[in-house]
Write a protein that holds these residues in place. Structure first.
Motif, mmCIF file in Angstrom:
data_model
loop_
_atom_site.group_PDB
_atom_site.id
_atom_site.type_symbol
_atom_site.label_atom_id
_atom_site.label_comp_id
_atom_site.label_asym_id
_atom_site.label_seq_id
_atom_site.Cartn_x
_atom_site.Cartn_y
_atom_site.Cartn_z
ATOM 1 N N GLY A 40 0.813 -1.211 0.000
ATOM 2 C CA GLY A 40 0.000 0.000 0.000
ATOM 3 C C GLY A 40 0.844 1.258 0.000
ATOM 4 O O GLY A 40 0.596 2.194 -0.778
ATOM 5 N N ARG A 41 1.836 1.299 0.874
ATOM 6 C CA ARG A 41 2.734 2.459 0.908
ATOM 7 C C ARG A 41 3.490 2.589 -0.411
ATOM 8 O O ARG A 41 3.667 3.695 -0.942
ATOM 9 N N GLY A 42 3.929 1.450 -0.944
ATOM 10 C CA GLY A 42 4.674 1.478 -2.195
ATOM 11 C C GLY A 42 3.838 1.995 -3.348
ATOM 12 O O GLY A 42 4.328 2.765 -4.183
ATOM 13 N N PHE A 73 20.173 11.481 -14.313
ATOM 14 C CA PHE A 73 20.984 11.618 -13.105
ATOM 15 C C PHE A 73 20.252 12.425 -12.039
ATOM 16 O O PHE A 73 20.113 11.983 -10.888
ATOM 17 N N ILE A 74 19.754 13.602 -12.413
ATOM 18 C CA ILE A 74 19.100 14.477 -11.436
ATOM 19 C C ILE A 74 17.806 13.859 -10.916
ATOM 20 O O ILE A 74 17.546 13.846 -9.707
ATOM 21 N N GLY A 75 16.993 13.340 -11.822
ATOM 22 C CA GLY A 75 15.718 12.762 -11.414
ATOM 23 C C GLY A 75 15.882 11.615 -10.444
ATOM 24 O O GLY A 75 15.176 11.527 -9.430
ATOM 25 N N ASN A 76 16.824 10.721 -10.722
ATOM 26 C CA ASN A 76 17.026 9.574 -9.836
ATOM 27 C C ASN A 76 17.724 9.967 -8.541
ATOM 28 O O ASN A 76 17.512 9.328 -7.509
ATOM 29 N N MET A 77 18.533 11.018 -8.577
ATOM 30 C CA MET A 77 19.143 11.497 -7.353
ATOM 31 C C MET A 77 18.081 12.053 -6.404
ATOM 32 O O MET A 77 18.101 11.777 -5.196
ATOM 33 N N VAL A 78 17.139 12.802 -6.951
ATOM 34 C CA VAL A 78 16.043 13.326 -6.128
ATOM 35 C C VAL A 78 15.192 12.173 -5.590
ATOM 36 O O VAL A 78 14.830 12.148 -4.408
ATOM 37 N N MET A 79 14.880 11.222 -6.449
ATOM 38 C CA MET A 79 14.128 10.049 -6.007
ATOM 39 C C MET A 79 14.877 9.319 -4.899
ATOM 40 O O MET A 79 14.277 8.858 -3.912
ATOM 41 N N GLY A 80 16.199 9.224 -5.029
ATOM 42 C CA GLY A 80 16.998 8.554 -4.016
ATOM 43 C C GLY A 80 16.916 9.249 -2.675
ATOM 44 O O GLY A 80 16.829 8.598 -1.630
ATOM 45 N N ALA A 81 16.945 10.585 -2.686
ATOM 46 C CA ALA A 81 16.843 11.338 -1.438
ATOM 47 C C ALA A 81 15.491 11.098 -0.777
ATOM 48 O O ALA A 81 15.397 10.911 0.444
ATOM 49 N N VAL A 82 14.428 11.098 -1.583
ATOM 50 C CA VAL A 82 13.083 10.845 -1.044
ATOM 51 C C VAL A 82 13.003 9.448 -0.451
ATOM 52 O O VAL A 82 12.467 9.235 0.642
ATOM 53 N N PHE A 83 13.579 8.459 -1.141
ATOM 54 C CA PHE A 83 13.538 7.083 -0.653
ATOM 55 C C PHE A 83 14.312 6.934 0.662
ATOM 56 O O PHE A 83 13.896 6.179 1.547
ATOM 57 N N VAL A 84 15.427 7.635 0.794
ATOM 58 C CA VAL A 84 16.177 7.576 2.046
ATOM 59 C C VAL A 84 15.335 8.134 3.193
ATOM 60 O O VAL A 84 15.280 7.549 4.290
ATOM 61 N N LEU A 85 14.687 9.256 2.958
ATOM 62 C CA LEU A 85 13.855 9.865 4.001
ATOM 63 C C LEU A 85 12.694 8.949 4.384
ATOM 64 O O LEU A 85 12.360 8.814 5.566
ATOM 65 N N LEU A 86 12.090 8.282 3.397
ATOM 66 C CA LEU A 86 10.989 7.359 3.682
ATOM 67 C C LEU A 86 11.493 6.133 4.436
ATOM 68 O O LEU A 86 10.809 5.625 5.335
ATOM 69 N N ARG A 88 11.901 7.001 7.972
ATOM 70 C CA ARG A 88 10.610 7.167 8.643
ATOM 71 C C ARG A 88 9.957 5.826 8.943
ATOM 72 O O ARG A 88 9.419 5.613 10.034
ATOM 73 N N TRP A 89 10.010 4.908 7.967
ATOM 74 C CA TRP A 89 9.329 3.625 8.113
ATOM 75 C C TRP A 89 10.230 2.517 8.653
ATOM 76 O O TRP A 89 9.740 1.509 9.164
ATOM 77 N N GLY A 90 11.537 2.649 8.486
ATOM 78 C CA GLY A 90 12.465 1.610 8.942
ATOM 79 C C GLY A 90 12.412 0.340 8.123
ATOM 80 O O GLY A 90 12.837 -0.716 8.587
ATOM 81 N N ARG A 91 11.923 0.430 6.890
ATOM 82 C CA ARG A 91 11.762 -0.747 6.039
ATOM 83 C C ARG A 91 12.048 -0.396 4.580
ATOM 84 O O ARG A 91 11.624 0.662 4.104
#
Length: 259
Positions: free
Chosen positions: A111-113, A208-221, A224-227
């Protein structure tokens, strides 16, 4: 005496070497390959958008069964670094459960994914179209497989392989090791997101830029979720839509770039 981490009984030097080796065998090597590919695209006559970045291509044109064997071999061997990481993490006890890659919360992870994929997918597509139109990106061709019966199953397996490999290594494993090595949370976030952007550089500056931003968001998530489970689900859904969607829509709609 060596500076050791009590929970593993391993020196920081050992963990540092281990991390470098894991990346050199997987996505770190992909980043170097991507950089070389990008330099080649930049130095080739013509603009970036007039060149194509090919994903999921045929290994044996005109020989579907041999092609299928190569496709499955490629998917399986690409997951070997994940098996290596699972082995290394078992020294700490929980294995992949330590980074939240297990079956304890399948519906929550899915669901989160799905929610993350919906948000990032729409924004990512818009960014790609803008970057390509501006000449900063190659034309990405998510698939160019022959129209055989195994085409879409293989594309789905490829999407799942990409998601498991990237999220387990670049988020779960790398952040865990960098934290154990004393990196600050911000430094670890930058390292993870820059690495993700780097092995997508073959697509162009936009990739490069798009995936770098996505990577930062994924790290923050992840923090937050620990998973990593939700991130694997999100990434798999993004790639499935990209691969299968391109196969169904390429040449049928005017807004989707093709070579």
């Amino acid at each position: 005496m060596a500076d050791t981490l009590p929970q593993e009984g391993l020196s920081r030097g050992t963990l540092r070497s281990e991390t470098v080796i894991v990346l050199a065998l997987s996505l770190g090597a992909s980043a170097v390959s991507s950089l070389i590919s990008f330099v080649g695209a930049l130095t080739k006559p013509g603009g970036l958008k007039d060149q194509a970045a090919m994903l999921n291509s045929s290994y044996a044109p005109g020989r579907p069964w041999l092609d299928l064997a190569w496709q499955l071999f490629g998917i399986a061997t690409a997951l070997v670094p994940v098996v290596l990481v699972a082995h290394l993490l078992t020294r700490e006890g929980p294995g992949l459960r330590a980074i939240g890659f297990d079956r304890t919360r399948p519906w929550s992870d899915l669901g989160r994914g799905a929610l993350v994929a919906a948000v990032i997918g729409s924004a990512g597509l818009a960014f790609y179209l803008i970057a390509r139109a501006a000449g900063f990106n190659l034309t990405v061709v998510p698939e160019s497989l022959p129209g055989v019966w195994w085409k879409y199953p293989v594309l789905i397996l490829s999407a799942v392989q990409n998601s498991v490999l990237e999220e387990v290594l670049v988020v779960g494993y790398l952040l865990r090791r960098l934290g154990q090595l004393g990196w600050t949370p911000m430094a670890a976030l930058v390292a993870s997101s820059v690495l993700r952007g780097s092995y997508h550089l073959y697509q162009g500056i936009g990739g490069f830029i798009g995936n770098m931003v996505m990577g930062a968001v994924f790290v923050l998530l992840y923090r937050r979720w620990g998973r990593v489970g939700p991130l694997v689900a999100a990434h798999a859904l993004l790639d499935i839509v990209a691969f299968v969607g391109y196969g169904l829509l390429a040449g049928e709609v005017s807004w989707l770039p093709t070579p």
